[in-house]
Design a protein around this motif. Structure first.
Motif, PDB file in Angstrom:
ATOM      1  N   VAL A   4      -7.997   6.083  -0.560  1.00 55.34           N
ATOM      2  CA  VAL A   4      -9.007   5.048  -0.763  1.00 55.34           C
ATOM      3  C   VAL A   4      -9.702   4.851   0.579  1.00 55.34           C
ATOM      4  O   VAL A   4      -9.026   4.645   1.593  1.00 55.34           O
ATOM      5  CB  VAL A   4      -8.361   3.728  -1.220  1.00 55.34           C
ATOM      6  CG1 VAL A   4      -9.424   2.645  -1.373  1.00 55.34           C
ATOM      7  CG2 VAL A   4      -7.611   3.935  -2.527  1.00 55.34           C
ATOM      8  N   ASN A  32      -7.346   2.304 -12.170  1.00 53.05           N
ATOM      9  CA  ASN A  32      -7.471   0.855 -12.180  1.00 53.05           C
ATOM     10  C   ASN A  32      -7.788   0.427 -10.757  1.00 53.05           C
ATOM     11  O   ASN A  32      -7.202   0.953  -9.806  1.00 53.05           O
ATOM     12  CB  ASN A  32      -6.172   0.222 -12.646  1.00 53.05           C
ATOM     13  CG  ASN A  32      -5.785   0.747 -14.013  1.00 53.05           C
ATOM     14  OD1 ASN A  32      -6.381   0.428 -15.016  1.00 53.05           O
ATOM     15  ND2 ASN A  32      -4.775   1.612 -14.032  1.00 53.05           N
ATOM     16  N   PHE A  34      -8.844  -2.579  -7.767  1.00 56.34           N
ATOM     17  CA  PHE A  34      -8.582  -3.950  -7.348  1.00 56.34           C
ATOM     18  C   PHE A  34      -9.267  -4.215  -6.001  1.00 56.34           C
ATOM     19  O   PHE A  34      -9.436  -3.301  -5.187  1.00 56.34           O
ATOM     20  CB  PHE A  34      -7.073  -4.180  -7.141  1.00 56.34           C
ATOM     21  CG  PHE A  34      -6.208  -3.798  -8.297  1.00 56.34           C
ATOM     22  CD1 PHE A  34      -5.810  -2.483  -8.477  1.00 56.34           C
ATOM     23  CD2 PHE A  34      -5.766  -4.752  -9.190  1.00 56.34           C
ATOM     24  CE1 PHE A  34      -4.996  -2.120  -9.535  1.00 56.34           C
ATOM     25  CE2 PHE A  34      -4.943  -4.400 -10.262  1.00 56.34           C
ATOM     26  CZ  PHE A  34      -4.556  -3.087 -10.429  1.00 56.34           C
ATOM     27  N   LYS A  49     -10.264  -7.452 -10.430  1.00 60.89           N
ATOM     28  CA  LYS A  49      -9.687  -6.184 -10.869  1.00 60.89           C
ATOM     29  C   LYS A  49     -10.548  -5.585 -11.978  1.00 60.89           C
ATOM     30  O   LYS A  49     -11.257  -6.300 -12.700  1.00 60.89           O
ATOM     31  CB  LYS A  49      -8.258  -6.390 -11.384  1.00 60.89           C
ATOM     32  CG  LYS A  49      -8.181  -7.331 -12.577  1.00 60.89           C
ATOM     33  CD  LYS A  49      -6.738  -7.620 -12.986  1.00 60.89           C
ATOM     34  CE  LYS A  49      -6.727  -8.595 -14.162  1.00 60.89           C
ATOM     35  NZ  LYS A  49      -5.341  -8.981 -14.550  1.00 60.89           N
ATOM     36  N   PHE A  51     -10.039  -2.739 -15.168  1.00 55.82           N
ATOM     37  CA  PHE A  51      -9.219  -1.801 -15.927  1.00 55.82           C
ATOM     38  C   PHE A  51     -10.076  -0.979 -16.884  1.00 55.82           C
ATOM     39  O   PHE A  51      -9.896   0.217 -17.038  1.00 55.82           O
ATOM     40  CB  PHE A  51      -8.138  -2.527 -16.740  1.00 55.82           C
ATOM     41  CG  PHE A  51      -7.060  -3.136 -15.895  1.00 55.82           C
ATOM     42  CD1 PHE A  51      -6.497  -4.345 -16.232  1.00 55.82           C
ATOM     43  CD2 PHE A  51      -6.616  -2.505 -14.749  1.00 55.82           C
ATOM     44  CE1 PHE A  51      -5.506  -4.906 -15.452  1.00 55.82           C
ATOM     45  CE2 PHE A  51      -5.620  -3.052 -13.961  1.00 55.82           C
ATOM     46  CZ  PHE A  51      -5.064  -4.260 -14.315  1.00 55.82           C
ATOM     47  N   ASN A  94      -4.829   2.208  -8.538  1.00 57.36           N
ATOM     48  CA  ASN A  94      -3.701   2.947  -9.090  1.00 57.36           C
ATOM     49  C   ASN A  94      -4.152   3.718 -10.324  1.00 57.36           C
ATOM     50  O   ASN A  94      -5.214   3.461 -10.880  1.00 57.36           O
ATOM     51  CB  ASN A  94      -2.462   2.082  -9.343  1.00 57.36           C
ATOM     52  CG  ASN A  94      -2.671   1.040 -10.414  1.00 57.36           C
ATOM     53  OD1 ASN A  94      -3.414   1.240 -11.360  1.00 57.36           O
ATOM     54  ND2 ASN A  94      -2.010  -0.086 -10.268  1.00 57.36           N
ATOM     55  N   ARG A  95      -3.355   4.685 -10.693  1.00 55.05           N
ATOM     56  CA  ARG A  95      -3.721   5.549 -11.800  1.00 55.05           C
ATOM     57  C   ARG A  95      -3.258   4.942 -13.107  1.00 55.05           C
ATOM     58  O   ARG A  95      -2.207   4.300 -13.149  1.00 55.05           O
ATOM     59  CB  ARG A  95      -3.088   6.932 -11.634  1.00 55.05           C
ATOM     60  CG  ARG A  95      -3.651   7.724 -10.486  1.00 55.05           C
ATOM     61  CD  ARG A  95      -2.826   8.953 -10.253  1.00 55.05           C
ATOM     62  NE  ARG A  95      -1.460   8.600  -9.893  1.00 55.05           N
ATOM     63  CZ  ARG A  95      -0.459   9.450  -9.867  1.00 55.05           C
ATOM     64  NH1 ARG A  95      -0.642  10.708 -10.222  1.00 55.05           N
ATOM     65  NH2 ARG A  95       0.739   9.066  -9.525  1.00 55.05           N
ATOM     66  N   ASP A  96      -3.994   5.174 -14.140  1.00 54.87           N
ATOM     67  CA  ASP A  96      -3.659   4.612 -15.443  1.00 54.87           C
ATOM     68  C   ASP A  96      -2.690   5.534 -16.181  1.00 54.87           C
ATOM     69  O   ASP A  96      -2.928   5.940 -17.305  1.00 54.87           O
ATOM     70  CB  ASP A  96      -4.941   4.410 -16.259  1.00 54.87           C
ATOM     71  CG  ASP A  96      -4.688   3.565 -17.484  1.00 54.87           C
ATOM     72  OD1 ASP A  96      -5.484   3.659 -18.435  1.00 54.87           O
ATOM     73  OD2 ASP A  96      -3.695   2.824 -17.506  1.00 54.87           O
ATOM     74  N   GLY A  98       0.789   4.812 -15.938  1.00 53.84           N
ATOM     75  CA  GLY A  98       2.074   4.127 -15.908  1.00 53.84           C
ATOM     76  C   GLY A  98       2.786   4.247 -14.580  1.00 53.84           C
ATOM     77  O   GLY A  98       3.925   3.833 -14.442  1.00 53.84           O
ATOM     78  N   GLY A  99       2.142   4.806 -13.588  1.00 50.46           N
ATOM     79  CA  GLY A  99       2.773   4.908 -12.283  1.00 50.46           C
ATOM     80  C   GLY A  99       2.868   3.563 -11.594  1.00 50.46           C
ATOM     81  O   GLY A  99       2.194   2.612 -11.955  1.00 50.46           O
ATOM     82  N   PHE A 100       3.731   3.489 -10.607  1.00 50.09           N
ATOM     83  CA  PHE A 100       4.017   2.216  -9.967  1.00 50.09           C
ATOM     84  C   PHE A 100       3.389   2.075  -8.597  1.00 50.09           C
ATOM     85  O   PHE A 100       3.576   1.075  -7.946  1.00 50.09           O
ATOM     86  CB  PHE A 100       5.532   2.050  -9.843  1.00 50.09           C
ATOM     87  CG  PHE A 100       6.220   1.911 -11.168  1.00 50.09           C
ATOM     88  CD1 PHE A 100       6.743   3.025 -11.809  1.00 50.09           C
ATOM     89  CD2 PHE A 100       6.317   0.690 -11.779  1.00 50.09           C
ATOM     90  CE1 PHE A 100       7.362   2.910 -13.035  1.00 50.09           C
ATOM     91  CE2 PHE A 100       6.942   0.562 -13.015  1.00 50.09           C
ATOM     92  CZ  PHE A 100       7.469   1.664 -13.634  1.00 50.09           C
ATOM     93  N   LYS A 101       2.655   3.059  -8.165  1.00 47.94           N
ATOM     94  CA  LYS A 101       2.171   3.055  -6.801  1.00 47.94           C
ATOM     95  C   LYS A 101       0.705   2.664  -6.741  1.00 47.94           C
ATOM     96  O   LYS A 101      -0.143   3.318  -7.339  1.00 47.94           O
ATOM     97  CB  LYS A 101       2.368   4.443  -6.196  1.00 47.94           C
ATOM     98  CG  LYS A 101       1.962   4.548  -4.750  1.00 47.94           C
ATOM     99  CD  LYS A 101       2.509   5.802  -4.089  1.00 47.94           C
ATOM    100  CE  LYS A 101       1.864   7.058  -4.573  1.00 47.94           C
ATOM    101  NZ  LYS A 101       2.345   8.231  -3.807  1.00 47.94           N
ATOM    102  N   THR A 102       0.402   1.600  -6.032  1.00 49.01           N
ATOM    103  CA  THR A 102      -0.976   1.216  -5.751  1.00 49.01           C
ATOM    104  C   THR A 102      -1.304   1.650  -4.337  1.00 49.01           C
ATOM    105  O   THR A 102      -0.549   1.386  -3.411  1.00 49.01           O
ATOM    106  CB  THR A 102      -1.160  -0.303  -5.892  1.00 49.01           C
ATOM    107  OG1 THR A 102      -0.894  -0.683  -7.252  1.00 49.01           O
ATOM    108  CG2 THR A 102      -2.569  -0.721  -5.527  1.00 49.01           C
ATOM    109  N   PHE A 104      -3.785   1.490  -1.094  1.00 48.73           N
ATOM    110  CA  PHE A 104      -4.720   0.563  -0.476  1.00 48.73           C
ATOM    111  C   PHE A 104      -5.619   1.286   0.525  1.00 48.73           C
ATOM    112  O   PHE A 104      -5.217   2.262   1.154  1.00 48.73           O
ATOM    113  CB  PHE A 104      -3.961  -0.536   0.272  1.00 48.73           C
ATOM    114  CG  PHE A 104      -3.373  -1.584  -0.628  1.00 48.73           C
ATOM    115  CD1 PHE A 104      -2.210  -1.337  -1.339  1.00 48.73           C
ATOM    116  CD2 PHE A 104      -3.985  -2.818  -0.765  1.00 48.73           C
ATOM    117  CE1 PHE A 104      -1.667  -2.299  -2.177  1.00 48.73           C
ATOM    118  CE2 PHE A 104      -3.449  -3.793  -1.598  1.00 48.73           C
ATOM    119  CZ  PHE A 104      -2.290  -3.535  -2.301  1.00 48.73           C
TER     120      PHE A 104
END
Lengths: 114, 115
Positions: A4, A32, A34, A49, A51, A94-96, A98-102, A104
């Motif tokens: 990013v 997604n 933010f 945000k 989506f 973050n990717r849509d 279902g991953g948990f990593k945002t 920045f």
């Protein structure tokens, strides 16, 4: 690598000036998006945000951001800044999937002169 | 509004020492994260945690790092043998459902200084 990019590290504006902070990301696929803000001495908090749906998103305190998929951008705008908007602004993605990593961006420090 | 709380706010330690950074996520949240920000640099993802196990971790999160949820409220980050380059602001975050559907709620951070 996924990343990013925020175009400006430091921005100085006078009150009532218009603000636009650039953000570009390098993910492919559905994302997604933010914007977070960190006021002096406070924690990171969500500003707005995106989506899905209307690419023009409105957030708190008069901020808005526009998602332009073709440009991989999600720029933050405010028509008229106030001294109280002095803060650091972070774009995040973050990717849509279902991953948990945002991820920045490096942040943009905004200083608004009274 | 419920908050994520982190303690201590500032930790100074000597190189090679172990540190434990503590976090109390928002009580009904299920997903927990640690991020760090080295001075002047970007906020970096370290690890995510769900259902008592690590969901995802970054390349930064090597064998020196570990996370634990020792009881129903605390979420800790342990650095086994600190290095100078571990000096940073460490942020804990939580979310009520799995990303991407829920934004992160951050704590105020712990500033770790390794001397």
């Amino acid at each position: 690598a996924q990343s990013v990019s925020q175009h400006n590290h430091h921005v100085i504006l006078s009150e009532a000036a218009s603000l636009e902070l650039g953000c570009n990301y390098s993910y492919g696929g559905t994302v997604n998006l933010f914007w977070y803000v960190q006021y002096p001495g406070q924690h990171l908090q969500l500003l707005l945000k995106y989506f899905s749906g209307d690419p023009l998103v409105k957030g708190i305190k008069g901020f808005e951001a526009e998602f332009i998929k073709s440009k991989f951008s999600f720029n933050l705008r405010k028509p008229s800044v106030q001294w109280s908007d002095t803060a650091e602004y972070f774009c995040a993605v973050n990717r849509d999937t279902g991953g948990f990593k945002t991820i920045f961006g490096a942040g943009t420090r905004l200083f608004v002169k009274a | 509004e419920p908050e994520v709380t982190q303690t201590p706010s500032h930790q100074v330690t000597q190189m090679g020492q172990e540190v434990i950074l503590r976090c109390v996520p928002i009580s009904n949240h299920l997903y927990f994260y640690w991020y760090r920000q080295i001075l002047g640099q970007k906020v970096e993802f370290l690890v995510s945690f769900y259902n008592n196990e690590i969901s995802e971790k970054s390349e930064i999160f090597d064998d020196q790092f570990s996370v634990e949820r020792p009881d129903g409220s605390n979420f800790t980050l342990k650095i086994r043998s600190t290095k100078l380059e571990d000096s940073a602001m460490y942020f804990c975050a939580s979310s009520d459902i799995g990303q991407p559907n829920s934004p992160l709620h951050f704590g105020n951070g712990t500033r770790l200084t390794v001397t």
